[in-house]
Design a protein around this motif. Sequence first.
Motif, PDB file in Angstrom:
ATOM      1  N   VAL A 191       3.063   6.695   1.382  1.00 42.10           N
ATOM      2  CA  VAL A 191       2.660   5.598   2.259  1.00 42.10           C
ATOM      3  C   VAL A 191       1.160   5.713   2.518  1.00 42.10           C
TER       4      VAL A 191
ATOM      5  N   VAL B 111       3.473   0.966   0.389  1.00 40.36           N
ATOM      6  CA  VAL B 111       4.219   2.102  -0.158  1.00 40.36           C
ATOM      7  C   VAL B 111       3.938   2.182  -1.653  1.00 40.36           C
TER       8      VAL B 111
ATOM      9  N   ALA C 167      11.424   0.450   5.220  1.00 41.77           N
ATOM     10  CA  ALA C 167      10.540  -0.239   4.282  1.00 41.77           C
ATOM     11  C   ALA C 167      11.372  -0.966   3.239  1.00 41.77           C
TER      12      ALA C 167
ATOM     13  N   GLU D  80       6.594  -2.046   1.099  1.00 43.86           N
ATOM     14  CA  GLU D  80       5.833  -2.202   2.345  1.00 43.86           C
ATOM     15  C   GLU D  80       6.684  -1.767   3.530  1.00 43.86           C
ATOM     16  N   ILE D  81       6.038  -1.087   4.468  1.00 48.95           N
ATOM     17  CA  ILE D  81       6.704  -0.659   5.696  1.00 48.95           C
ATOM     18  C   ILE D  81       7.010  -1.874   6.565  1.00 48.95           C
ATOM     19  N   THR D  82       8.217  -1.909   7.137  1.00 48.46           N
ATOM     20  CA  THR D  82       8.574  -2.971   8.077  1.00 48.46           C
ATOM     21  C   THR D  82       8.543  -2.484   9.525  1.00 48.46           C
TER      22      THR D  82
END
Length: 392
Positions: A371, A326, A356, A339-341
């Motif tokens: 993103v 991100v 995220a 960061e995307i989870t």
Amino acid sequence: MTDAPGTTDPGTTERRSPLDEVHRAAGASFTDFAGWQMPVRYSSDLAEHHAVREHAGLFDLSHMGEILVVGPEASDALDYALAGKLSAIVEGQAKYSLLLARDGGVIDDLVIYRTGPDRYMVVANAANRHVVAEELRARTAPFECEVFDESDDIALIALQGPDALEVLQETEGFGIQGPGNDDEDFDAAIEGLKYYRAVAAEFQGEPVLIARTGYTGEDGFELYVAPERAKALWEALQETGGPRVVPCGLASRDTLRLEAGMPLYGHELSRDILPVQAGLGRVVALTKDGDFVGRAAIEQGPADGAPVLVGLTADGRRAPRAGYAVYDGEGDDARKVGEITSGALSPTLGHPVAMAFVAPELAEVGSSLFVDVRGTRVAASVTALPFYKRGA
């Protein structure tokens, strides 16, 4: 019960559910999940997702861990071992809680049922079953109670969706334990069961614990039953529900819980994350008397600038996925800020949604972020969780 359904097949290391034959007969596709071969889908992820939102879905969750804590000091022991105040819940009530490390990180998120005055059932994620049991044994050792890992002796079936109550009431063979056990008593007890409550019932004369809990954002029930009774229960619910009840795999369960903004261990929760970073500060009972494991670290709080969990929504069809970076801008000079989870193209909403961890100064609802989706910067907006709420 080394030969019971749900144990390891001879000559292999993989675990199989007591419903494995049922799933294979239904044409399920399988995936490895914490050493278990579990259905990932039967028909299509979208069809199964929509079935739960519109009618009802049936999930096999027999890979989950069930650990009993029993004894006159079980309440005090769990108050020390876990982040929540478990002594405050009454018999028949459930509570979401966390098992914390001493540094405040999350070892696992749990649902705990009080099934008797001095008896609790702790439901753990499949991958963490053994570590949860070991931690509970160690933490409760000074107290007058015992810890039993009963996971191999319990199967778990979830019936989720707006038609779940009706299907459960229509299914023959259920009754409430105790005197006056008849269909009317059962129907009234189930209809009156509040969210995060459970009732001791029977199915075809055998015990089953029915809880009004779930992980989909819909109304529904989770049924704990002996492994050898799981097949009859599954088939009875499916036969009664007919086209209203669709067997569902782990893929649709993941998109359902994502839309509902529910964290998944290993994605939104880990030993590196304090509960407050994941929006779970309220789960930690800092007002309870006495110490509990992780309390000092929780009171100290995360380091300055520690990332926090947010919801993200985007236009178009390109869905962010776990691990995608991100950024705070679209250009080459943009900073990576998170960061995307978890992420997916939301089947219900029709656009991409994600959770995220991002820098706290960018966590305000409405903040614009980008993103990196396979080399393309996709614009996203910070959105309040959950993305979907039934009845809204």
